[in-house]
Enzyme design. Sequence first.
Site, PDB file in Angstrom:
ATOM      1  N   GLY A  10       0.830  -1.196   0.000  1.00 28.78           N
ATOM      2  CA  GLY A  10       0.000   0.000   0.000  1.00 28.78           C
ATOM      3  C   GLY A  10       0.864   1.244   0.000  1.00 28.78           C
ATOM      4  N   ALA A  47      -0.120   6.100   4.969  1.00 28.25           N
ATOM      5  CA  ALA A  47       0.592   5.245   5.910  1.00 28.25           C
ATOM      6  C   ALA A  47       1.739   4.506   5.225  1.00 28.25           C
ATOM      7  CB  ALA A  47      -0.375   4.250   6.541  1.00 28.25           C
ATOM      8  N   PHE A  69     -12.466  21.596  14.748  1.00 30.68           N
ATOM      9  CA  PHE A  69     -12.934  20.356  14.163  1.00 30.68           C
ATOM     10  C   PHE A  69     -13.780  19.613  15.187  1.00 30.68           C
ATOM     11  CE2 PHE A  69     -12.481  17.378  10.694  1.00 30.68           C
ATOM     12  CZ  PHE A  69     -12.073  18.202   9.671  1.00 30.68           C
ATOM     13  N   ASP A 106      -8.610  -5.298   1.195  1.00 26.79           N
ATOM     14  CA  ASP A 106      -7.801  -6.462   0.800  1.00 26.79           C
ATOM     15  C   ASP A 106      -6.873  -6.912   1.924  1.00 26.79           C
ATOM     16  OD1 ASP A 106      -9.013  -5.594  -1.449  1.00 26.79           O
ATOM     17  OD2 ASP A 106      -7.197  -5.341  -2.650  1.00 26.79           O
ATOM     18  N   GLN A 118     -17.440   4.183  10.991  1.00 26.22           N
ATOM     19  CA  GLN A 118     -17.895   5.558  11.158  1.00 26.22           C
ATOM     20  C   GLN A 118     -18.727   6.029   9.980  1.00 26.22           C
ATOM     21  OE1 GLN A 118     -15.023   9.115  11.064  1.00 26.22           O
ATOM     22  NE2 GLN A 118     -15.815   9.076  13.133  1.00 26.22           N
ATOM     23  N   HIS A 122     -19.984   9.383   8.376  1.00 25.82           N
ATOM     24  CA  HIS A 122     -19.710  10.815   8.425  1.00 25.82           C
ATOM     25  C   HIS A 122     -21.011  11.549   8.159  1.00 25.82           C
ATOM     26  CE1 HIS A 122     -18.054  14.723   7.475  1.00 25.82           C
ATOM     27  NE2 HIS A 122     -16.856  14.324   7.809  1.00 25.82           N
ATOM     28  N   LEU A 161     -17.759  13.151   0.142  1.00 28.13           N
ATOM     29  CA  LEU A 161     -17.629  13.795   1.439  1.00 28.13           C
ATOM     30  C   LEU A 161     -17.570  15.309   1.351  1.00 28.13           C
ATOM     31  CD1 LEU A 161     -17.173  12.658   4.352  1.00 28.13           C
ATOM     32  CD2 LEU A 161     -14.950  13.716   4.113  1.00 28.13           C
ATOM     33  N   GLU A 168     -15.884  18.003   7.516  1.00 23.64           N
ATOM     34  CA  GLU A 168     -16.302  18.585   8.783  1.00 23.64           C
ATOM     35  C   GLU A 168     -15.726  19.992   8.926  1.00 23.64           C
ATOM     36  OE1 GLU A 168     -16.422  15.538  11.789  1.00 23.64           O
ATOM     37  OE2 GLU A 168     -15.185  16.843  13.004  1.00 23.64           O
ATOM     38  N   ARG A 213     -18.766  12.799  15.310  1.00 21.52           N
ATOM     39  CA  ARG A 213     -19.456  12.386  14.096  1.00 21.52           C
ATOM     40  C   ARG A 213     -20.621  11.453  14.349  1.00 21.52           C
ATOM     41  NH1 ARG A 213     -14.195  11.790  10.160  1.00 21.52           N
ATOM     42  NH2 ARG A 213     -13.932  14.031   9.986  1.00 21.52           N
ATOM     43  N   HIS A 254     -17.806   5.958   6.100  1.00 21.31           N
ATOM     44  CA  HIS A 254     -16.605   6.759   5.942  1.00 21.31           C
ATOM     45  C   HIS A 254     -15.336   6.051   6.383  1.00 21.31           C
ATOM     46  CE1 HIS A 254     -14.290  10.354   5.600  1.00 21.31           C
ATOM     47  NE2 HIS A 254     -14.028  10.436   6.881  1.00 21.31           N
ATOM     48  N   GLU A 305      -5.411   2.960   8.030  1.00 15.33           N
ATOM     49  CA  GLU A 305      -6.793   2.566   8.241  1.00 15.33           C
ATOM     50  C   GLU A 305      -6.939   1.046   8.328  1.00 15.33           C
ATOM     51  OE1 GLU A 305      -9.561   4.787   5.905  1.00 15.33           O
ATOM     52  OE2 GLU A 305     -11.241   3.506   6.475  1.00 15.33           O
ATOM     53  N   ARG A 354     -13.860   7.468  15.595  1.00 17.46           N
ATOM     54  CA  ARG A 354     -12.675   8.279  15.370  1.00 17.46           C
ATOM     55  C   ARG A 354     -13.038   9.752  15.334  1.00 17.46           C
ATOM     56  NH1 ARG A 354     -10.416  10.716  10.738  1.00 17.46           N
ATOM     57  NH2 ARG A 354     -11.907   9.745   9.351  1.00 17.46           N
TER      58      ARG A 354
HETATM   59  C1  LIG Z   1     -13.308  11.525   1.714  1.00 15.88           C
HETATM   60  C2  LIG Z   1     -12.463  11.310   2.918  1.00 15.88           C
HETATM   61  C3  LIG Z   1     -12.059  12.397   3.682  1.00 15.88           C
HETATM   62  C4  LIG Z   1     -11.267  12.214   4.798  1.00 15.88           C
HETATM   63  N1  LIG Z   1     -10.879  13.311   5.509  1.00 15.88           N
HETATM   64  C5  LIG Z   1     -10.062  13.139   6.579  1.00 15.88           C
HETATM   65  C6  LIG Z   1      -9.595  14.249   7.300  1.00 15.88           C
HETATM   66  O1  LIG Z   1      -9.896  15.394   7.001  1.00 15.88           O
HETATM   67  N2  LIG Z   1      -8.790  14.052   8.350  1.00 15.88           N
HETATM   68  C7  LIG Z   1      -8.407  12.801   8.705  1.00 15.88           C
HETATM   69  O2  LIG Z   1      -7.655  12.691   9.644  1.00 15.88           O
HETATM   70  N3  LIG Z   1      -8.832  11.724   8.035  1.00 15.88           N
HETATM   71  C8  LIG Z   1      -9.650  11.861   6.973  1.00 15.88           C
HETATM   72  N4  LIG Z   1     -10.083  10.758   6.289  1.00 15.88           N
HETATM   73  C9  LIG Z   1      -9.590   9.442   6.640  1.00 15.88           C
HETATM   74  C10 LIG Z   1      -8.198   9.214   6.105  1.00 15.88           C
HETATM   75  O3  LIG Z   1      -8.023   9.938   4.922  1.00 15.88           O
HETATM   76  C11 LIG Z   1      -7.929   7.775   5.768  1.00 15.88           C
HETATM   77  O4  LIG Z   1      -8.298   6.973   6.797  1.00 15.88           O
HETATM   78  C12 LIG Z   1      -6.454   7.582   5.516  1.00 15.88           C
HETATM   79  O5  LIG Z   1      -6.039   8.431   4.500  1.00 15.88           O
HETATM   80  C13 LIG Z   1      -6.123   6.177   5.164  1.00 15.88           C
HETATM   81  O6  LIG Z   1      -4.789   6.107   4.732  1.00 15.88           O
HETATM   82  P1  LIG Z   1      -4.084   4.768   4.412  1.00 15.88           P
HETATM   83  O7  LIG Z   1      -2.693   5.080   4.076  1.00 15.88           O
HETATM   84  O8  LIG Z   1      -4.320   3.829   5.514  1.00 15.88           O
HETATM   85  O9  LIG Z   1      -4.854   4.156   3.166  1.00 15.88           O
HETATM   86  P2  LIG Z   1      -5.082   4.665   1.672  1.00 15.88           P
HETATM   87  O10 LIG Z   1      -4.647   6.058   1.467  1.00 15.88           O
HETATM   88  O11 LIG Z   1      -6.461   4.314   1.322  1.00 15.88           O
HETATM   89  O12 LIG Z   1      -4.086   3.799   0.841  1.00 15.88           O
HETATM   90  C14 LIG Z   1      -4.263   2.455   0.613  1.00 15.88           C
HETATM   91  C15 LIG Z   1      -3.140   1.976  -0.237  1.00 15.88           C
HETATM   92  O13 LIG Z   1      -3.122   0.576  -0.251  1.00 15.88           O
HETATM   93  C16 LIG Z   1      -3.020   0.088  -1.536  1.00 15.88           C
HETATM   94  N5  LIG Z   1      -3.660  -1.206  -1.592  1.00 15.88           N
HETATM   95  C17 LIG Z   1      -4.904  -1.536  -1.190  1.00 15.88           C
HETATM   96  N6  LIG Z   1      -5.116  -2.826  -1.383  1.00 15.88           N
HETATM   97  C18 LIG Z   1      -3.982  -3.340  -1.900  1.00 15.88           C
HETATM   98  C19 LIG Z   1      -3.585  -4.625  -2.320  1.00 15.88           C
HETATM   99  N7  LIG Z   1      -4.394  -5.666  -2.257  1.00 15.88           N
HETATM  100  N8  LIG Z   1      -2.351  -4.767  -2.816  1.00 15.88           N
HETATM  101  C20 LIG Z   1      -1.510  -3.723  -2.912  1.00 15.88           C
HETATM  102  N9  LIG Z   1      -1.835  -2.513  -2.523  1.00 15.88           N
HETATM  103  C21 LIG Z   1      -3.059  -2.320  -2.025  1.00 15.88           C
HETATM  104  C22 LIG Z   1      -3.656   1.133  -2.393  1.00 15.88           C
HETATM  105  O14 LIG Z   1      -3.117   1.098  -3.677  1.00 15.88           O
HETATM  106  C23 LIG Z   1      -3.263   2.392  -1.674  1.00 15.88           C
HETATM  107  O15 LIG Z   1      -2.010   2.832  -2.137  1.00 15.88           O
HETATM  108  C24 LIG Z   1     -10.878  10.929   5.167  1.00 15.88           C
HETATM  109  C25 LIG Z   1     -11.291   9.835   4.426  1.00 15.88           C
HETATM  110  C26 LIG Z   1     -12.083  10.019   3.307  1.00 15.88           C
HETATM  111  C27 LIG Z   1     -12.539   8.829   2.549  1.00 15.88           C
END
Ligand SMILES: Cc1cc2nc3c(=O)[nH]c(=O)nc-3n(C[C@H](O)[C@H](O)[C@H](O)COP(=O)(O)OP(=O)(O)OC[C@H]3O[C@@H](n4cnc5c(N)ncnc54)[C@H](O)[C@@H]3O)c2cc1C
Lengths: 580, 257, 126, 163
Positions: free
Chosen positions: A12, A16, A116, A217, A236, A238, A248, A251, A282, A349, A379, A390
């Site tokens: 991913g 993160a 917020f 996944d 959650q 939203h 979205l 907030e 939320r 959300h 996440e 959250r």
């Molecule tokens: C619309 C929206 C607004 C938000 N606003 C806020 C906010 O204002 N403040 C806040 O704190 N949080 C917010 N959040 C929550 C936060 O953005 C997410 O929880 C966070 O960005 C998740 O990051 P991540 O790195 O875990 O996953 P993601 O950014 O979703 O990345 C997942 C990665 O995993 C990869 N991947 C997935 N499955 C596989 C697989 N099988 N094999 C290989 N790669 C894979 C994908 O390609 C991707 O690169 C928001 C969420 C959304 C949806």
Amino acid sequence: MQIHKYDTVIVGAGGAGMRAAIESTQRSRTAVLTKLYPTRSHTGAAQGGMCAALANVEEDNWEWHTFDTVKGGDYLVDQDAAEIMCKEAVDAVLDLEKMGLPFSRTEQGRIDQRRFGGHTRNHGEAAVRRSCYAADRTGHMILQTLFQNCVKHGVEFFNEFYVLDLLINDGKTAGVVAYELATGEIHVFQAKSVVFASGGTGKFFKVTSNAHTLTGDGQALVYRRGLPLEDMEFFQFHPTGIWRMGILLTEGARGEGGILRNKDGERFMERYAPVMKDLASRDVCSRAIYTEIREGRGCGPDGDHVYLDLTHLPPEQLDAKLPDITEFARTYLGIEPYTDPIPIQPTAHYAMGGIPTNVQGEVLRNNTDVVPGLYAAGEVACVSVHGANRLGTNSLLDINVFGKRAGIAAADYAQTVEHTELPENPAEKVVAIIEGLRDSEGTESVAQIRKELQETMDTNAMVYRTGETLKQAVADIAGLRERYKHVAIQDKGQRYNTDLLEAVELGNLLDLAEVLAVSALAREESRGGHYREDFPTRDDVKFMQHTMAYQEVAADGTTSIRLDYKPVVTTRYQPMERKY
Amino acid sequence: MSTPTVEKHSAALDAAEVGGVKLITVTLRIRRFNPEELPDPVWVDYQLEMDPKERVLDALNKVKWEQDGTLTYRRSCAHGICGSDAMRINGRNRLACKTLIKDVNPEQPITIEAIKGLTVLKDLIVDMDPFFQAYKDVMPFLITSGNEPTRERLQTAEDRERFDDTTKCILCAACTSSCPVFWNDGQYFGPAAIVNAHRFIFDSRDEGAEQRLEILNDREGVWRCRTTFNCSEACPRGIEVTKAIQEVKRALVTRRF
Amino acid sequence: MPAGTLYRGREGMWSWVAHRVTGVLIFFFLFAHVLDTALVRVSPESYDTVIATYKTPLVNLMEYGLTAAILFHALNGLRVIAVDFWSRGPRLQKQMLWTVVGVWVVLMAGAFYPILEHTLLSWFGK
Amino acid sequence: MAADTNETLVVPSVHAHTGQGLGTGNPADAFVVEPPRARTKKTPRRTRTNFEMLAWLFMRLSGVLLVVLILGHLLIMLVLDGGVSKINFAFVAGRWASPFWQGWDLLMLWLAMLHGSNGMRTVINDYAEKDSTRLWLKTLMGAATVFTVLLGTLVIFTFDPNI
Ligand SMILES: Cc1cc2nc3c(=O)[nH]c(=O)nc-3n(C[C@H](O)[C@H](O)[C@H](O)COP(=O)(O)OP(=O)(O)OC[C@H]3O[C@@H](n4cnc5c(N)ncnc54)[C@H](O)[C@@H]3O)c2cc1C
Ligand code: HEM
Ligand code: SF4
Ligand code: F3S
Ligand code: FES
């Protein structure tokens, strides 16, 4: 099939994953596998901000932040982890700034902060300006900045590689198996440590702010390897998603002064949260909206939504602080937010639950032991800093703090050990899944099953749940899982076979939806994002603990879910009634 | 507080809120290409019933999910933020998820094809590597010297505003693949790379502007831009791309940034 | 292979196409024009013979076309320069283009009689 | 792709597949739509000169001057005083008797040719597919330009109204 050998493999490339990659690339030979180009990850969709008690605009400290996080999570938060997160938040924001993130600025040139939901001064006295932001594009900026720094550090990406299996040998992490979308080839990545950062799982709901690709996944494949999933019933919703589309509206819109109104134009949140009003947490806002709708005060011909009213804010403020979301309203609804309120409804959300980890990002095998070499962050993981609900902006924080921690821990671990032997025939399971789908003679359609799954989840496992609706969901999902066995795909080719992968992803969604429903059914109380109408109060005696769901495979191959519970870590704050 | 909603209902809001939808029949004319089956691309028509307020991406999904699972394209966020689904719709580059059916003349067949100038690998999927290579070539990261400050670097709101426009880029390639100069030989850095260089050149915290300008001073750099404005028209984020390019050109001439 | 569709660029792209076409056209003309003018070095007679062809209706019409090309290229060139050096240029490029077209139409209408006078006279008499 | 890659078995599937990844052994790679010239490790080449910038500046500068020179020229030659019908050897002789008009035409010739040929260079760079074609076209164009400029200059300076 190809075999690659790395020290650390990160699955991913969202916030993160890339935060971890920046650390681990500098310490060990690292590969990042991602099913999307890194900048396509859903972190880019995050809007509102990332909280840290910088105290740039008013008095603040990390202890208040910790309290808000714990209270926001309805006391299901592991408080040691929350403390770490809130303490390291300041550095996490400053790190990003030093990497080049273009935060919005104050008059004095410092990082600006806004209000917020749920973030308060001195344990709930009033809303505090804690969220660091870049207009309503904070996630976009974080994702871009992290990608830029990955480019700088020469991080090795494998783009459009779908990780479909985790290899564990002898209880130790051995690597992952991935499917290359471009060619249909299977790649085995042998690694000393593996970090899962594959994001959320919102696509089992119909109205959701999540991307098509958020199909859980990571959670699913870890779960199928017999590892537990924690707190999956806590999802959650939203409050402000664009009506029917789920896109979205941050907030931050309410942080800037936006107001929720029902069909009579009433600012109804005053009734539900007298102090924080529209900036209550939320779960509180989402339930309030549904209560308004149910009691006949919803807007529109069908009375099935309410309004987010920004019309009293000066247009310049909207342009400067909320440019993107106002554009969404224009593009997708054709209305002008300067003059019209925006129709909204709660939208699925964020998954509070996920792969359980400790504060180093190490994945737990049970309530106490870790799987050596296996990490998770973002996440996909459940450190439990979010508990039952959250707080807004704490996820961007989570991915940065724990992404960094996991990256460092994984790389450090990789330096101390040798590669674990790959199991015999490592790609066996993945080949079976893929060839099974390719050769299937079935007649069921992926799209149809997914649609029915989303419908049952929206009706039965959304903001309001009861034992009855959840039983219905469990039954529906069981039926769908049965039908999924006969699913067929049309594209039999090798190159860019997205048809095949949608089928694989649906399999993941089905498994996770089932865990959600079963865990929710067992939790006979209401807490945070999980609200049971038949058990409307919090029950700290029975349920002040984390759910741990395991997949049990019977001798004949049928699977079932075993639920277990894990105590909550409480340090400073004893559970109190939650009021905003 | 006033009660705006009841009386202040505009026609647009009323239109947005209608519950029942009227479906129309649309034809998608998609340029399909799958080298595993046919060496040449073909145009294929698909007919479907759609709500005109839905996105073109919804229409593609409907085709894929209900008619032809082999149709292949990239998509993720579905609301114009991830940059996956740039494609040529009715002859112009757009994001499928940011284009509503009613806005692309649905009485006629809607033509959909891959973006131009990058190798088509299957249907609407192109090889993005050259695009990202050009991006990487401009050193798209903050370059500073000296010790890191303990707190944040200060930056006035005006200095922040200076490069705000170009921070919006989602690397969708709509601009680069709409540029006639890029179509010719794919050697030109292309507007997206310049936009991302601009983002750092005009960032008051950055110290690498000279280097980036030198890179763009090259044969395939900014000077190849012929101000055709296709990029600005195509950008789904509304970035004034040509303006950014001109600013880089002027910075090269005057060495002021 | 069924071709892809033509890219439907807008004013900016088409004006550039026109600018390029006119530029190339003028270049070739200039080349020829220098050669024919060079005949003044050969003899007055040969120069006058060539110039005489400039006065035939066909070439006269082409001359009008050439003026059109140069005029467009020149005006649009000024627009491009404005886009390059004036910070508001890129935002106003369309308006400037329509101004260019307007001025161009006016000037070409104004030049219609003076340039084609010769031909018009020879065709329609006084 | 990464080092340390050793091939093992090929995944059995419906289609024959070499398992080499894109751009190598896959027979499907032979067919691509509208392939651009590949951006390689060697491109873009670093030149470290300001040539392109100077050329660009020159186009603008010469453009502005040419507006005056050419439009003036056209006005005199085609519009004023009976237009083209007045032009003959004597007219030219009369004009070039003055160093002012000599200078005017000379400047116009040089600027227009250099402007035009630099413009043509751009056009050739854009459309010539092969490096060799590019080189040939540019050489040809360059030669024509040098020839024309020299010829024109010669004519203006050595013009003899009495031949
Ligand atoms: C619309 C929206 C607004 C938000 N606003 C806020 C906010 O204002 N403040 C806040 O704190 N949080 C917010 N959040 C929550 C936060 O953005 C997410 O929880 C966070 O960005 C998740 O990051 P991540 O790195 O875990 O996953 P993601 O950014 O979703 O990345 C997942 C990665 O995993 C990869 N991947 C997935 N499955 C596989 C697989 N099988 N094999 C290989 N790669 C894979 C994908 O390609 C991707 O690169 C928001 C969420 C959304 C949806
Ligand atoms: C009359 C005044 C003129 C002006 C104001 C003018 C202006 C310009 C400008 C600004 C450009 C650069 C365009 C760009 O970089 O995108 C240009 C290009 C060009 N000009 Fe001129 N020009 C003039 C006359 C001429 C003449 C007399 C010729 C021919 C000899 C000519 C031939 C060209 C060519 C071939 C190009 C290249 C076109 C391209 O790259 O698309 N121009 N002109
Ligand atoms: S500048 Fe605009 S069109 Fe170009 S890649 Fe960025 S977002 Fe896409
Ligand atoms: S389309 Fe190309 S020519 Fe310049 S103005 Fe945009 S980069
Ligand atoms: S799907 Fe993300 S930009 Fe269109």
